[in-house]
Design a protein around this motif. Sequence first.
Motif, mmCIF file in Angstrom:
data_model
loop_
_atom_site.group_PDB
_atom_site.id
_atom_site.type_symbol
_atom_site.label_atom_id
_atom_site.label_comp_id
_atom_site.label_asym_id
_atom_site.label_seq_id
_atom_site.Cartn_x
_atom_site.Cartn_y
_atom_site.Cartn_z
ATOM 1 N N VAL A 33 0.848 -1.187 0.000
ATOM 2 C CA VAL A 33 0.000 0.000 0.000
ATOM 3 C C VAL A 33 0.886 1.240 0.000
ATOM 4 O O VAL A 33 2.071 1.181 0.348
ATOM 5 C CB VAL A 33 -0.945 0.038 1.220
ATOM 6 C CG1 VAL A 33 -1.895 -1.142 1.217
ATOM 7 C CG2 VAL A 33 -0.136 0.082 2.527
ATOM 8 N N LEU A 34 0.317 2.351 -0.408
ATOM 9 C CA LEU A 34 0.967 3.642 -0.256
ATOM 10 C C LEU A 34 0.408 4.314 0.987
ATOM 11 O O LEU A 34 -0.811 4.320 1.203
ATOM 12 C CB LEU A 34 0.737 4.521 -1.482
ATOM 13 C CG LEU A 34 1.477 4.125 -2.767
ATOM 14 C CD1 LEU A 34 1.113 5.074 -3.902
ATOM 15 C CD2 LEU A 34 2.988 4.108 -2.557
ATOM 16 N N VAL A 35 1.306 4.865 1.821
ATOM 17 C CA VAL A 35 0.918 5.539 3.058
ATOM 18 C C VAL A 35 1.294 7.015 2.946
ATOM 19 O O VAL A 35 2.403 7.352 2.513
ATOM 20 C CB VAL A 35 1.636 4.912 4.271
ATOM 21 C CG1 VAL A 35 1.225 5.627 5.558
ATOM 22 C CG2 VAL A 35 1.323 3.420 4.362
ATOM 23 N N GLU A 36 0.382 7.876 3.332
ATOM 24 C CA GLU A 36 0.629 9.313 3.232
ATOM 25 C C GLU A 36 1.874 9.714 4.017
ATOM 26 O O GLU A 36 2.122 9.213 5.117
ATOM 27 C CB GLU A 36 -0.591 10.090 3.744
ATOM 28 C CG GLU A 36 -1.840 9.884 2.886
ATOM 29 C CD GLU A 36 -3.030 10.643 3.438
ATOM 30 O OE1 GLU A 36 -2.805 11.640 4.176
ATOM 31 O OE2 GLU A 36 -4.173 10.257 3.145
ATOM 32 N N HIS A 37 2.666 10.618 3.461
ATOM 33 C CA HIS A 37 3.905 11.045 4.099
ATOM 34 C C HIS A 37 3.681 11.683 5.466
ATOM 35 O O HIS A 37 4.470 11.492 6.386
ATOM 36 C CB HIS A 37 4.639 12.055 3.197
ATOM 37 C CG HIS A 37 5.342 11.433 2.036
ATOM 38 N ND1 HIS A 37 6.288 10.438 2.174
ATOM 39 C CD2 HIS A 37 5.242 11.679 0.697
ATOM 40 C CE1 HIS A 37 6.748 10.089 0.979
ATOM 41 N NE2 HIS A 37 6.126 10.816 0.069
#
Length: 329
Positions: free
Chosen positions: A122-126
Amino acid sequence: MLHPPSSPGPRCTKSSGQPPWLARVSNLVFRSPSRCREAVPYAPSKGSPMYSPVYSLHQLGWCASFAHYLTLDDFEAAYPARVVGAHRSGLSVLSARGQGQVTVPARLIEELEDSIAVGDWVLVEHHADRMYRLIERQSLLTRIAAGSQSQRQSIAANVDTLFVVTSCNDDFNLSRLERYLALAHEAAVEPVLVLTKADLCDDTAGYVAQARDISGAATVLAVNATSASSPSLLAPWLGDGQTVAFVGSSGVGKSTLTNTVIGIHARDTAGIGEDDASGRHTTTSRRMFATATGAWVIDTPGMRELRVGALAHGVQRTFDDIETLADST
């Protein structure tokens, strides 16, 4: 410093060439000193089997083909992480930043065709512990949920090898093994049939022969799940960055074998009834564990029911393999 993998990981089947902008983005996402530290060897602390140091993306199983599904905007907004546990309140993930807990926005849950599974990327917000989006999978193991409903249930994602575990006793069931083979073939995942309790059986060779009759091209192994030699038998599938999953009925030794492969007691295990060889359910959730060889192991709860009605391709492939094997003998 950590670097993105320069060559495809073990599950990569697509071109590994990177988009022209990815090298520039990699300097920001993967190499920033403020965002990551040097990877260190896996060293669980006492009483904490899921203690995790920082891993590079390559160590977590990342390969360049995942980047083909991402845009420059994706990398500017978020960073990649791998799901090692899923629960009602969110996800447990590992990334180049270390281990963390991530929430999943309701809108993303509604948009997903299949639920998020252990092994997903998944991509996780910075700037927030919040999932940004799901990265397209290389493989997804699913089944039809038990009961009267026909809802599809995710088991594990981005798996290279599925270890189908049964035991050399009354639990052994060829029809069930065929269904597990169909599950693997549907997801284009390599199946390996693992027969446990070989040390307690007087006719191990007979069980192995029966399994080979229906296994097609799949490897069949007989092991003692508690023996220190078991990991060496499974070693060809436990290379650096590989992801494997164990499936099978309760009590066949999945968790015991997982513990042996990992080298720690990651799961509590229970014995079986002496009269009917039935097992008590000891794994109640799916989690992903690191091994000393650099592979990742996903242990799953025992499945009381495995319905394959929606696995048309997997069923066809399974029986095509069996027919081909029969013709050659």
